[in-house]
Design a protein around this motif. Sequence first.
Motif, mmCIF file in Angstrom:
data_model
loop_
_atom_site.group_PDB
_atom_site.id
_atom_site.type_symbol
_atom_site.label_atom_id
_atom_site.label_comp_id
_atom_site.label_asym_id
_atom_site.label_seq_id
_atom_site.Cartn_x
_atom_site.Cartn_y
_atom_site.Cartn_z
ATOM 1 N N HIS A 25 -40.957 1.904 -63.305
ATOM 2 C CA HIS A 25 -40.667 0.918 -62.270
ATOM 3 C C HIS A 25 -39.620 1.403 -61.284
ATOM 4 O O HIS A 25 -39.606 0.979 -60.117
ATOM 5 N N GLU A 26 -38.751 2.331 -61.719
ATOM 6 C CA GLU A 26 -37.730 2.837 -60.810
ATOM 7 C C GLU A 26 -38.333 3.722 -59.722
ATOM 8 O O GLU A 26 -37.790 3.809 -58.610
ATOM 9 N N VAL A 27 -39.438 4.398 -60.027
ATOM 10 C CA VAL A 27 -40.161 5.162 -59.003
ATOM 11 C C VAL A 27 -40.753 4.196 -57.987
ATOM 12 O O VAL A 27 -40.644 4.397 -56.768
ATOM 13 N N VAL A 28 -41.384 3.128 -58.470
ATOM 14 C CA VAL A 28 -41.949 2.113 -57.583
ATOM 15 C C VAL A 28 -40.873 1.520 -56.689
ATOM 16 O O VAL A 28 -41.029 1.420 -55.460
ATOM 17 N N GLU A 29 -39.758 1.149 -57.281
ATOM 18 C CA GLU A 29 -38.679 0.513 -56.514
ATOM 19 C C GLU A 29 -38.053 1.486 -55.522
ATOM 20 O O GLU A 29 -37.671 1.092 -54.407
ATOM 21 N N GLY A 30 -37.951 2.765 -55.904
ATOM 22 C CA GLY A 30 -37.428 3.770 -54.985
ATOM 23 C C GLY A 30 -38.313 3.932 -53.763
ATOM 24 O O GLY A 30 -37.822 4.049 -52.631
ATOM 25 N N LEU A 31 -39.626 3.929 -53.987
ATOM 26 C CA LEU A 31 -40.560 3.995 -52.859
ATOM 27 C C LEU A 31 -40.445 2.758 -51.973
ATOM 28 O O LEU A 31 -40.449 2.849 -50.735
ATOM 29 N N ALA A 77 -48.852 0.197 -54.877
ATOM 30 C CA ALA A 77 -49.717 -0.410 -55.891
ATOM 31 C C ALA A 77 -49.655 0.476 -57.131
ATOM 32 O O ALA A 77 -49.738 1.704 -57.015
ATOM 33 N N HIS A 78 -49.484 -0.132 -58.292
ATOM 34 C CA HIS A 78 -49.415 0.646 -59.533
ATOM 35 C C HIS A 78 -50.522 0.215 -60.486
ATOM 36 O O HIS A 78 -50.787 -0.981 -60.652
ATOM 37 N N PHE A 79 -51.131 1.224 -61.141
ATOM 38 C CA PHE A 79 -52.225 0.971 -62.066
ATOM 39 C C PHE A 79 -52.002 1.775 -63.341
ATOM 40 O O PHE A 79 -51.651 2.960 -63.285
ATOM 41 N N GLY A 80 -52.205 1.124 -64.485
ATOM 42 C CA GLY A 80 -52.044 1.824 -65.756
ATOM 43 C C GLY A 80 -52.474 0.953 -66.919
ATOM 44 O O GLY A 80 -52.944 -0.171 -66.740
ATOM 45 N N ASN A 81 -52.289 1.483 -68.129
ATOM 46 C CA ASN A 81 -52.706 0.730 -69.313
ATOM 47 C C ASN A 81 -51.628 0.655 -70.375
ATOM 48 O O ASN A 81 -51.759 -0.086 -71.340
ATOM 49 N N LYS A 89 -45.238 -4.939 -62.512
ATOM 50 C CA LYS A 89 -44.471 -6.126 -62.119
ATOM 51 C C LYS A 89 -43.670 -5.875 -60.848
ATOM 52 O O LYS A 89 -43.564 -6.748 -59.973
ATOM 53 N N ALA A 90 -43.113 -4.669 -60.721
ATOM 54 C CA ALA A 90 -42.286 -4.342 -59.557
ATOM 55 C C ALA A 90 -43.115 -4.063 -58.311
ATOM 56 O O ALA A 90 -42.644 -4.267 -57.190
ATOM 57 N N ALA A 91 -44.337 -3.584 -58.477
ATOM 58 C CA ALA A 91 -45.160 -3.137 -57.353
ATOM 59 C C ALA A 91 -45.609 -4.299 -56.468
ATOM 60 O O ALA A 91 -45.625 -5.458 -56.882
ATOM 61 N N ASP A 92 -45.984 -3.970 -55.238
ATOM 62 C CA ASP A 92 -46.499 -4.967 -54.302
ATOM 63 C C ASP A 92 -47.892 -5.432 -54.698
ATOM 64 O O ASP A 92 -48.319 -6.535 -54.348
ATOM 65 N N ALA A 93 -48.614 -4.578 -55.400
ATOM 66 C CA ALA A 93 -49.918 -4.921 -55.971
ATOM 67 C C ALA A 93 -50.104 -4.034 -57.187
ATOM 68 O O ALA A 93 -49.411 -3.032 -57.350
ATOM 69 N N GLY A 94 -51.029 -4.390 -58.060
ATOM 70 C CA GLY A 94 -51.250 -3.537 -59.224
ATOM 71 C C GLY A 94 -51.883 -4.280 -60.366
ATOM 72 O O GLY A 94 -52.015 -5.516 -60.340
ATOM 73 N N LYS A 95 -52.257 -3.521 -61.366
ATOM 74 C CA LYS A 95 -52.927 -4.123 -62.523
ATOM 75 C C LYS A 95 -52.670 -3.265 -63.743
ATOM 76 O O LYS A 95 -52.826 -2.037 -63.703
ATOM 77 N N ARG A 96 -52.243 -3.914 -64.834
ATOM 78 C CA ARG A 96 -52.168 -3.257 -66.132
ATOM 79 C C ARG A 96 -53.319 -3.805 -66.965
ATOM 80 O O ARG A 96 -53.403 -5.013 -67.184
ATOM 81 N N GLN A 97 -54.208 -2.929 -67.400
ATOM 82 C CA GLN A 97 -55.396 -3.383 -68.099
ATOM 83 C C GLN A 97 -55.913 -2.289 -69.030
ATOM 84 O O GLN A 97 -55.526 -1.123 -68.919
ATOM 85 N N TRP A 98 -56.792 -2.679 -69.923
ATOM 86 C CA TRP A 98 -57.487 -1.755 -70.812
ATOM 87 C C TRP A 98 -58.679 -1.194 -70.055
ATOM 88 O O TRP A 98 -59.552 -1.929 -69.606
ATOM 89 N N TRP A 99 -58.721 0.119 -69.868
ATOM 90 C CA TRP A 99 -59.723 0.745 -69.024
ATOM 91 C C TRP A 99 -60.914 1.290 -69.820
ATOM 92 O O TRP A 99 -62.002 1.480 -69.277
ATOM 93 N N MET A 100 -60.727 1.589 -71.104
ATOM 94 C CA MET A 100 -61.711 2.409 -71.808
ATOM 95 C C MET A 100 -62.960 1.643 -72.236
ATOM 96 O O MET A 100 -64.042 2.218 -72.328
#
Length: 227
Positions: free
Chosen positions: A172-178, A186-190, A199-210
Amino acid sequence: MTELVESYRQMSDYEKVATIDMGGTLLSRPQDSPSTHARLNVALGLAEQEEMDLYVEFQAGNGEINDHSEHARKQTELLRGLEDADIETYANTVQEILQDTELMPAAQRFTDELDEMGYTTVAVSSAPPAVTMPYADELELDGVYRWKDYNFTDSGLFDRVWVNPEAQNGKHEVVEGLQDQDTDVAHFGNGDNDKGAVKAADAGKRQWWMANPDKAVDWALKEAEKL
């Protein structure tokens, strides 16, 4: 060619950035495979229980590491001086991890469509660049952020686990620094370590991708369209 990014300040000219997790999001491995760091630590000489104890010691309530710099300091302390902790073992283990890794179905479609939306695409992963860079190149990502890495001495002995001080508390500190540089993110991950970044990003989704990668990509792209 994908750039190795040492600081989010290198991305100050970008208007819109997608920061993307790699393992479990763009890349898949066998479900019973240990994490990249666990696999490397055990190969370099830590006992499996010792590796697990290290994770539990620094695990926060949300599953994230509560201080990545302190975790790396203890990790370094445990690994330094072990018989197998050298560059050759590390390189061989990285190659084994790469052989067990595949691009997630629809990963190329996801990153291509982010490009078409005007995003600069940057991988932000806890895995070292030696593991992520080959696949980032294949996907033609713009960058790989160097968050964590294994360093070795000139003679090839393990020296330390390095953590980028910009993000010692998490992605999140990378997101906030940007964002502080007036970049939309926008951040995406699982993973657990993606919760704070989403949570910090302007848009994004944390989800199960597999389970259904195509559907996961569709949901992620719908979210990306918000910016």
